[in-house]
Design an enzyme around this catalytic site. Structure first.
Site, PDB file in Angstrom:
ATOM      1  N   ASN A 183      56.473  60.594  16.652  1.00 38.50           N
ATOM      2  CA  ASN A 183      56.295  61.813  15.864  1.00 38.50           C
ATOM      3  C   ASN A 183      54.805  61.863  15.513  1.00 38.50           C
ATOM      4  OD1 ASN A 183      56.268  63.907  14.031  1.00 38.50           O
ATOM      5  ND2 ASN A 183      57.400  62.808  12.428  1.00 38.50           N
ATOM      6  N   TRP A 184      54.097  62.700  16.245  1.00 41.62           N
ATOM      7  CA  TRP A 184      52.638  62.740  16.063  1.00 41.62           C
ATOM      8  C   TRP A 184      52.220  63.460  14.781  1.00 41.62           C
ATOM      9  CZ3 TRP A 184      50.258  64.007  21.593  1.00 41.62           C
ATOM     10  CH2 TRP A 184      50.338  62.841  22.377  1.00 41.62           C
ATOM     11  N   LYS A 185      53.159  64.176  14.162  1.00 41.70           N
ATOM     12  CA  LYS A 185      52.835  64.947  12.948  1.00 41.70           C
ATOM     13  C   LYS A 185      51.629  65.858  13.236  1.00 41.70           C
ATOM     14  CE  LYS A 185      54.936  61.220  10.405  1.00 41.70           C
ATOM     15  NZ  LYS A 185      55.044  60.409   9.217  1.00 41.70           N
ATOM     16  N   HIS A 230      62.742  66.530   8.730  1.00 44.13           N
ATOM     17  CA  HIS A 230      61.885  65.377   8.437  1.00 44.13           C
ATOM     18  C   HIS A 230      61.551  65.352   6.950  1.00 44.13           C
ATOM     19  CE1 HIS A 230      58.436  62.709   8.257  1.00 44.13           C
ATOM     20  NE2 HIS A 230      58.924  62.168   9.360  1.00 44.13           N
ATOM     21  N   GLU A 240      58.951  64.773   5.343  1.00 45.19           N
ATOM     22  CA  GLU A 240      57.724  65.448   4.905  1.00 45.19           C
ATOM     23  C   GLU A 240      57.951  66.945   4.728  1.00 45.19           C
ATOM     24  OE1 GLU A 240      55.088  63.796   7.855  1.00 45.19           O
ATOM     25  OE2 GLU A 240      55.335  61.852   6.879  1.00 45.19           O
ATOM     26  N   GLU A 264      65.577  57.647   8.168  1.00 46.42           N
ATOM     27  CA  GLU A 264      64.219  57.288   7.772  1.00 46.42           C
ATOM     28  C   GLU A 264      64.167  57.148   6.252  1.00 46.42           C
ATOM     29  OE1 GLU A 264      61.114  58.522  10.829  1.00 46.42           O
ATOM     30  OE2 GLU A 264      61.537  60.316   9.665  1.00 46.42           O
ATOM     31  N   GLY A 290      55.134  55.661   6.658  1.00 42.56           N
ATOM     32  CA  GLY A 290      53.679  55.646   6.520  1.00 42.56           C
ATOM     33  C   GLY A 290      53.176  54.700   5.440  1.00 42.56           C
ATOM     34  N   SER A 350      57.569  53.003   9.485  1.00 49.76           N
ATOM     35  CA  SER A 350      56.669  51.874   9.757  1.00 49.76           C
ATOM     36  C   SER A 350      57.179  50.949  10.860  1.00 49.76           C
ATOM     37  CB  SER A 350      56.391  51.083   8.468  1.00 49.76           C
ATOM     38  OG  SER A 350      55.772  51.915   7.506  1.00 49.76           O
TER      39      SER A 350
HETATM   40  P1  PGA Z   1      55.697  55.995  10.284  1.00 52.48           P
HETATM   41  O1  PGA Z   1      56.367  57.460  10.291  1.00 52.48           O
HETATM   42  O2  PGA Z   1      56.149  55.293  11.530  1.00 52.48           O
HETATM   43  O3  PGA Z   1      54.229  56.252  10.236  1.00 52.48           O
HETATM   44  O4  PGA Z   1      56.207  55.297   9.037  1.00 52.48           O
HETATM   45  C1  PGA Z   1      57.683  57.660  10.716  1.00 52.48           C
HETATM   46  C2  PGA Z   1      58.055  59.116  10.592  1.00 52.48           C
HETATM   47  O5  PGA Z   1      57.652  59.783   9.626  1.00 52.48           O
HETATM   48  O6  PGA Z   1      58.772  59.681  11.442  1.00 52.48           O
END
Ligand code: PGA
Length: 287
Positions: free
Chosen positions: A18-20, A121, A123, A199, A205, A245
């Site tokens: 997931n490159w965001k 997601h 976020e 998640e 993150g 992570s």
């Molecule tokens: P991360 O993000 O691997 O940087 O913790 C995972 C995600 O948000 O899908």
């Protein structure tokens, strides 16, 4: 309910980046995807043909880059898929800045690529900086739009730190899955090869990973919720990814857990070698 579902095994390992909102330019994005494919994944997956039924590898990329990345992804002989990180539930209209299912489908057209889309997601559910918080009701509309437009949704769920500390993890997962999949039939869910991405928000993150045991317990609970809703076969054959992570150093242990069928990888997917390291950790488990 289950007997209406075609009895086709589909519990694959799904390793997705997931490159965001990364990287900053199309040139960097092209280089990253090209390196992933040609420097790392192709050599690693030389005998991929026999394994492609069992593993799915892809990137949830920024919409803006998708069309051009599709050309690069096609050089991967089917081993690299692409997906959108979000979509709006209306097919068209006055919704400034949004992308719709038909738009995404019309871009993700190359052979070996499903129109994959990540929905819910954290976020977007909790991201205060994004302004609009996505509720389970909005997420449910998006899931239904995905099924209506023959897309393959990855439904992201997970508890916050305070919810975990208050012992609410299982309730939150149940709420997010039941509400997110409200009025979704077993044929829609299973026919689209829906993936659930667990998640824990506190692990995204942050460098904090759920221990493999903690993650497995949450995944087993997710599978139990699916069992209640869609029956044994569908629950057993649905892929449930872990995200938060995940890195080459912790991937093998996480992926070896009974109920963990892949990873949704943020930070580590921005480095071609790290992403490939996670794919490599999955390979011994795939056969
Ligand atoms: P991360 O993000 O691997 O940087 O913790 C995972 C995600 O948000 O899908």
């Amino acid at each position: 309910m289950t007997e209406r579902v075609a009895q086709v095994p589909q519990r694959t390992y799904e390793i997705w980046g997931n490159w965001k909102m990364n990287p900053r330019t199309i040139d960097e994005a092209e280089t990253l995807l090209f390196d992933m494919i040609h420097e790392h994944l192709k050599p690693l997956l030389a005998d991929f043909t026999s394994m492609r039924r069992y593993i799915g590898i892809g990137i949830f990329a920024p919409d803006l880059f998708m069309s051009s990345l599709g050309t690069t992804a096609q050089t991967a002989d089917g081993l690299m898929k692409l997906g959108a990180q979000n979509m709006y539930f209306e097919p068209e209209g006055a919704f400034t800045g949004e992308s719709s299912a038909p738009m995404i489908r019309s871009i993700l057209t190359y052979a070996d690529n499903d129109p994959n889309v990540l929905i819910g997601h954290s976020e977007r559910r909790h991201g205060s900086i994004l302004g609009v918080l996505e509720t389970d009701e909005i997420i449910n509309e998006k899931m239904k739009a995905a099924y209506n437009h023959a897309m393959r949704p990855f439904l992201a769920v997970g508890e916050t730190l305070s919810e975990r500390e208050e012992g609410l993890t299982e309730d939150i997962l149940e709420e997010q899955i039941i509400r997110g999949l409200k009025d979704v039939t077993v044929d829609e869910f299973f026919g689209a090869r829906t993936v659930i991405a667990y998640e824990p928000v506190w692990a995204i993150g942050t460098g904090k990973t759920a221990t493999p045991e903690m993650a497995n317990e949450a995944h087993a609970h997710v599978r139990g919720i699916l069992r209640e809703k869609y029956g044994d076969y569908v629950a057993e054959q649905t892929s449930i990814q872990y995200g938060g992570s995940m890195k080459p150093g912790n991937a093998a242990e996480l992926l070896a857990q009974e109920h963990i069928d892949g990873g949704l990888i943020g930070g580590a997917s921005l480095d071609a070698a790290s992403f490939a390291g996670i794919v490599a950790a999955a390979l011994p488990l795939v056969r």
